[in-house]
Design a protein around this motif. Structure first.
Motif, PDB file in Angstrom:
ATOM      1  N   ILE A 147       0.865  -1.184   0.000  1.00  0.00           N
ATOM      2  CA  ILE A 147       0.000   0.000   0.000  1.00  0.00           C
ATOM      3  C   ILE A 147       0.898   1.229   0.000  1.00  0.00           C
ATOM      4  O   ILE A 147       1.663   1.448   0.947  1.00  0.00           O
ATOM      5  N   HIS A 148       0.803   2.043  -1.040  1.00  0.00           N
ATOM      6  CA  HIS A 148       1.699   3.188  -1.188  1.00  0.00           C
ATOM      7  C   HIS A 148       1.097   4.512  -0.739  1.00  0.00           C
ATOM      8  O   HIS A 148       1.829   5.421  -0.349  1.00  0.00           O
ATOM      9  N   PHE A 149      -0.229   4.648  -0.818  1.00  0.00           N
ATOM     10  CA  PHE A 149      -0.824   5.959  -0.539  1.00  0.00           C
ATOM     11  C   PHE A 149      -2.143   5.823   0.202  1.00  0.00           C
ATOM     12  O   PHE A 149      -2.781   4.764   0.214  1.00  0.00           O
ATOM     13  N   VAL A 150      -2.552   6.943   0.811  1.00  0.00           N
ATOM     14  CA  VAL A 150      -3.849   7.006   1.484  1.00  0.00           C
ATOM     15  C   VAL A 150      -4.444   8.394   1.268  1.00  0.00           C
ATOM     16  O   VAL A 150      -3.744   9.410   1.344  1.00  0.00           O
ATOM     17  N   LEU A 151      -5.726   8.428   0.970  1.00  0.00           N
ATOM     18  CA  LEU A 151      -6.480   9.677   0.847  1.00  0.00           C
ATOM     19  C   LEU A 151      -7.413   9.771   2.046  1.00  0.00           C
ATOM     20  O   LEU A 151      -8.178   8.842   2.335  1.00  0.00           O
ATOM     21  N   ILE A 152      -7.354  10.886   2.755  1.00  0.00           N
ATOM     22  CA  ILE A 152      -8.001  11.023   4.056  1.00  0.00           C
ATOM     23  C   ILE A 152      -9.036  12.143   4.021  1.00  0.00           C
ATOM     24  O   ILE A 152      -8.737  13.259   3.582  1.00  0.00           O
ATOM     25  N   ARG A 153     -10.238  11.840   4.496  1.00  0.00           N
ATOM     26  CA  ARG A 153     -11.262  12.890   4.536  1.00  0.00           C
ATOM     27  C   ARG A 153     -10.913  13.901   5.617  1.00  0.00           C
ATOM     28  O   ARG A 153     -10.625  13.546   6.760  1.00  0.00           O
ATOM     29  N   ALA A 154     -10.964  15.185   5.233  1.00  0.00           N
ATOM     30  CA  ALA A 154     -10.614  16.257   6.162  1.00  0.00           C
ATOM     31  C   ALA A 154     -11.834  17.034   6.618  1.00  0.00           C
ATOM     32  O   ALA A 154     -12.003  17.302   7.819  1.00  0.00           O
ATOM     33  N   THR A 155     -12.691  17.418   5.664  1.00  0.00           N
ATOM     34  CA  THR A 155     -13.803  18.309   5.976  1.00  0.00           C
ATOM     35  C   THR A 155     -15.065  17.883   5.238  1.00  0.00           C
ATOM     36  O   THR A 155     -15.004  17.210   4.206  1.00  0.00           O
ATOM     37  N   VAL A 156     -16.199  18.335   5.769  1.00  0.00           N
ATOM     38  CA  VAL A 156     -17.508  18.038   5.186  1.00  0.00           C
ATOM     39  C   VAL A 156     -18.320  19.324   5.155  1.00  0.00           C
ATOM     40  O   VAL A 156     -18.547  19.950   6.206  1.00  0.00           O
ATOM     41  N   GLY A 157     -18.739  19.728   3.955  1.00  0.00           N
ATOM     42  CA  GLY A 157     -19.549  20.933   3.845  1.00  0.00           C
ATOM     43  C   GLY A 157     -18.810  22.164   4.327  1.00  0.00           C
ATOM     44  O   GLY A 157     -17.581  22.270   4.210  1.00  0.00           O
ATOM     45  N   SER A 158     -19.565  23.095   4.893  1.00  0.00           N
ATOM     46  CA  SER A 158     -18.977  24.372   5.301  1.00  0.00           C
ATOM     47  C   SER A 158     -18.698  24.463   6.797  1.00  0.00           C
ATOM     48  O   SER A 158     -18.174  25.480   7.268  1.00  0.00           O
ATOM     49  N   ASP A 159     -19.020  23.379   7.544  1.00  0.00           N
ATOM     50  CA  ASP A 159     -18.928  23.541   8.997  1.00  0.00           C
ATOM     51  C   ASP A 159     -18.479  22.302   9.769  1.00  0.00           C
ATOM     52  O   ASP A 159     -18.474  22.312  10.997  1.00  0.00           O
ATOM     53  N   ARG A 160     -18.090  21.232   9.096  1.00  0.00           N
ATOM     54  CA  ARG A 160     -17.779  20.025   9.854  1.00  0.00           C
ATOM     55  C   ARG A 160     -16.415  19.453   9.509  1.00  0.00           C
ATOM     56  O   ARG A 160     -16.074  19.294   8.345  1.00  0.00           O
ATOM     57  N   LEU A 161     -15.660  19.139  10.553  1.00  0.00           N
ATOM     58  CA  LEU A 161     -14.371  18.468  10.393  1.00  0.00           C
ATOM     59  C   LEU A 161     -14.565  16.973  10.590  1.00  0.00           C
ATOM     60  O   LEU A 161     -15.380  16.548  11.407  1.00  0.00           O
ATOM     61  N   ASP A 162     -13.816  16.177   9.841  1.00  0.00           N
ATOM     62  CA  ASP A 162     -13.807  14.738  10.096  1.00  0.00           C
ATOM     63  C   ASP A 162     -13.127  14.521  11.444  1.00  0.00           C
ATOM     64  O   ASP A 162     -12.020  14.995  11.682  1.00  0.00           O
ATOM     65  N   ARG A 163     -13.805  13.777  12.323  1.00  0.00           N
ATOM     66  CA  ARG A 163     -13.328  13.631  13.703  1.00  0.00           C
ATOM     67  C   ARG A 163     -11.985  12.910  13.808  1.00  0.00           C
ATOM     68  O   ARG A 163     -11.302  13.025  14.826  1.00  0.00           O
ATOM     69  N   LYS A 164     -11.622  12.147  12.801  1.00  0.00           N
ATOM     70  CA  LYS A 164     -10.369  11.387  12.856  1.00  0.00           C
ATOM     71  C   LYS A 164      -9.293  11.958  11.927  1.00  0.00           C
ATOM     72  O   LYS A 164      -8.236  11.340  11.767  1.00  0.00           O
ATOM     73  N   PHE A 165      -9.564  13.126  11.327  1.00  0.00           N
ATOM     74  CA  PHE A 165      -8.626  13.616  10.315  1.00  0.00           C
ATOM     75  C   PHE A 165      -7.220  13.836  10.870  1.00  0.00           C
ATOM     76  O   PHE A 165      -6.234  13.359  10.314  1.00  0.00           O
ATOM     77  N   GLU A 166      -7.123  14.576  11.950  1.00  0.00           N
ATOM     78  CA  GLU A 166      -5.792  14.924  12.472  1.00  0.00           C
ATOM     79  C   GLU A 166      -4.996  13.671  12.837  1.00  0.00           C
ATOM     80  O   GLU A 166      -3.810  13.553  12.499  1.00  0.00           O
ATOM     81  N   LYS A 167      -5.668  12.720  13.482  1.00  0.00           N
ATOM     82  CA  LYS A 167      -4.986  11.488  13.875  1.00  0.00           C
ATOM     83  C   LYS A 167      -4.571  10.682  12.645  1.00  0.00           C
ATOM     84  O   LYS A 167      -3.441  10.165  12.587  1.00  0.00           O
ATOM     85  N   ASN A 168      -5.444  10.595  11.663  1.00  0.00           N
ATOM     86  CA  ASN A 168      -5.124   9.850  10.439  1.00  0.00           C
ATOM     87  C   ASN A 168      -4.025  10.545   9.634  1.00  0.00           C
ATOM     88  O   ASN A 168      -3.159   9.889   9.047  1.00  0.00           O
ATOM     89  N   TRP A 169      -4.074  11.870   9.600  1.00  0.00           N
ATOM     90  CA  TRP A 169      -3.091  12.654   8.850  1.00  0.00           C
ATOM     91  C   TRP A 169      -1.684  12.424   9.403  1.00  0.00           C
ATOM     92  O   TRP A 169      -0.727  12.190   8.647  1.00  0.00           O
ATOM     93  N   LEU A 170      -1.580  12.463  10.717  1.00  0.00           N
ATOM     94  CA  LEU A 170      -0.279  12.251  11.350  1.00  0.00           C
ATOM     95  C   LEU A 170       0.136  10.780  11.299  1.00  0.00           C
ATOM     96  O   LEU A 170       1.309  10.465  11.118  1.00  0.00           O
ATOM     97  N   GLY A 171      -0.854   9.887  11.456  1.00  0.00           N
ATOM     98  CA  GLY A 171      -0.549   8.457  11.427  1.00  0.00           C
ATOM     99  C   GLY A 171      -0.021   7.994  10.086  1.00  0.00           C
ATOM    100  O   GLY A 171       0.923   7.198  10.014  1.00  0.00           O
ATOM    101  N   ALA A 172      -0.612   8.503   9.010  1.00  0.00           N
ATOM    102  CA  ALA A 172      -0.150   8.138   7.666  1.00  0.00           C
ATOM    103  C   ALA A 172       1.271   8.638   7.429  1.00  0.00           C
ATOM    104  O   ALA A 172       2.101   7.946   6.825  1.00  0.00           O
ATOM    105  N   LYS A 173       1.560   9.839   7.930  1.00  0.00           N
ATOM    106  CA  LYS A 173       2.899  10.410   7.774  1.00  0.00           C
ATOM    107  C   LYS A 173       3.925   9.589   8.544  1.00  0.00           C
ATOM    108  O   LYS A 173       5.024   9.286   8.025  1.00  0.00           O
ATOM    109  N   SER A 174       3.578   9.199   9.761  1.00  0.00           N
ATOM    110  CA  SER A 174       4.520   8.417  10.569  1.00  0.00           C
ATOM    111  C   SER A 174       4.755   7.028   9.970  1.00  0.00           C
ATOM    112  O   SER A 174       5.812   6.425  10.187  1.00  0.00           O
TER     113      SER A 174
END
Length: 287
Positions: free
Chosen positions: A114-141
């Motif tokens: 598995i070489h890459f991952v696409l991670i949901r960050a935001t939804v609409g104009s007012d909602r953040l994906d609750r796991k974005f920050e953790k997934n963003w950092l986890g994929a980098k690590s």
């Protein structure tokens, strides 16, 4: 006195059509049966790799209670994966995958990296994906090529949606371009107005990150609404049809199933193929 000649009426013997009808009926039934049997064996031959994988796994499962249960969908998934011809494989995740153990996310079936991952960050104009920050950092690590996507709501202000994404996502060198996920039609505006909103989001995000975004959508949505007017963009297309086993030449990414299984992730996860190898994938990342 002349005797009256009595002529007997000749009896015309007609051939019965019953035997002929029965013959053709049997012939037709046998022909249909042979055709179906032929199709069945052709399918068995075509999906021989996937079937061999599936049934061998079932056999192994008898010997190992720790093995995860497999489904018939894995026959087609394996069939796709063995035909990737060196192309890069990746996943996409959101809060729906729960807590991901990123250090275990490495290969599919101990065979396909598995070489890459696409991670949901935001939804609409007012909602953040609750796991974005953790997934963003986890994929980098985990040293994976990562990208972020925004789930677009057609009935909300497009510029506000773009602003939320920009505020949330900081792209670094080696990350993939931003992605706009559009799957639904608007309820209270025309297709024309929807396309204007999409273009505004794309323009604002491109101006901020200095890279052209990628558009994610389903194949039918792409063909019906986006293919012509957004032809200057690269597309990530979802198509889970059983008959499709190779990526279309015009697609940048192909999401070929929503029923993948990956180490470190509980439950189903989407699997994707990039239309190129790892080196080509690295070439399209942010500099």
């Amino acid at each position: 006195m002349k005797k009256k000649t009595v002529r007997r009426k000749s009896t015309v013997v007609r051939k019965s059509k019953k035997k002929t009808t029965l013959f053709y009926g049997k012939f037709l039934r046998y022909s249909v049966l042979l055709f179906c049997v032929g199709i069945f064996f052709l399918l068995l031959y075509h999906y021989r790799n996937g079937l061999a994988y599936y049934f061998s796994f079932k056999t192994d499962k008898i010997l190992s209670e720790k093995a995860e249960d497999k489904r018939l969908s894995d026959i087609r998934n394996h069939q796709v994966l063995v035909k990737i011809d060196g192309k890069s494989i990746g996943i996409d995740v959101s809060e729906y995958q729960g807590d991901i153990s990123w250090s275990y996310v490495d290969t599919l079936e101990n065979q396909f990296p598995i070489h890459f991952v696409l991670i949901r960050a935001t939804v609409g104009s007012d909602r953040l994906d609750r796991k974005f920050e953790k997934n963003w950092l986890g994929a980098k690590s985990n040293k994976m090529i990562r990208g972020a996507y925004h789930y677009y709501r057609p009935n909300e202000n497009s510029l506000e949606q773009a602003a939320l994404f920009i505020k949330t996502v900081r792209l670094n060198k080696g990350d993939l371009p931003p992605v706009l996920d559009i799957e639904r039609l608007a309820e209270n505006q025309s297709i024309g107005r929807l396309k204007i909103g999409l273009k505004r989001w794309l323009d604002k995000v491109e101006a901020h990150y200095k890279v052209r975004p990628i558009i994610y959508t389903g194949e039918k949505y792409y063909d019906d609404f986006l293919k012509e007017e957004f032809k200057d963009y690269l597309f990530w297309i979802a198509n889970y049809n059983f008959y499709r086993e190779k990526i279309n030449e015009d697609w940048l990414f192909w999401q070929f199933t929503e029923k993948g299984t990956v180490p470190g992730i509980s439950g189903n996860v989407d699997l994707n193929i990039f239309n190129g190898d790892l080196q080509q994938l690295q070439f399209i990342t942010v500099e």
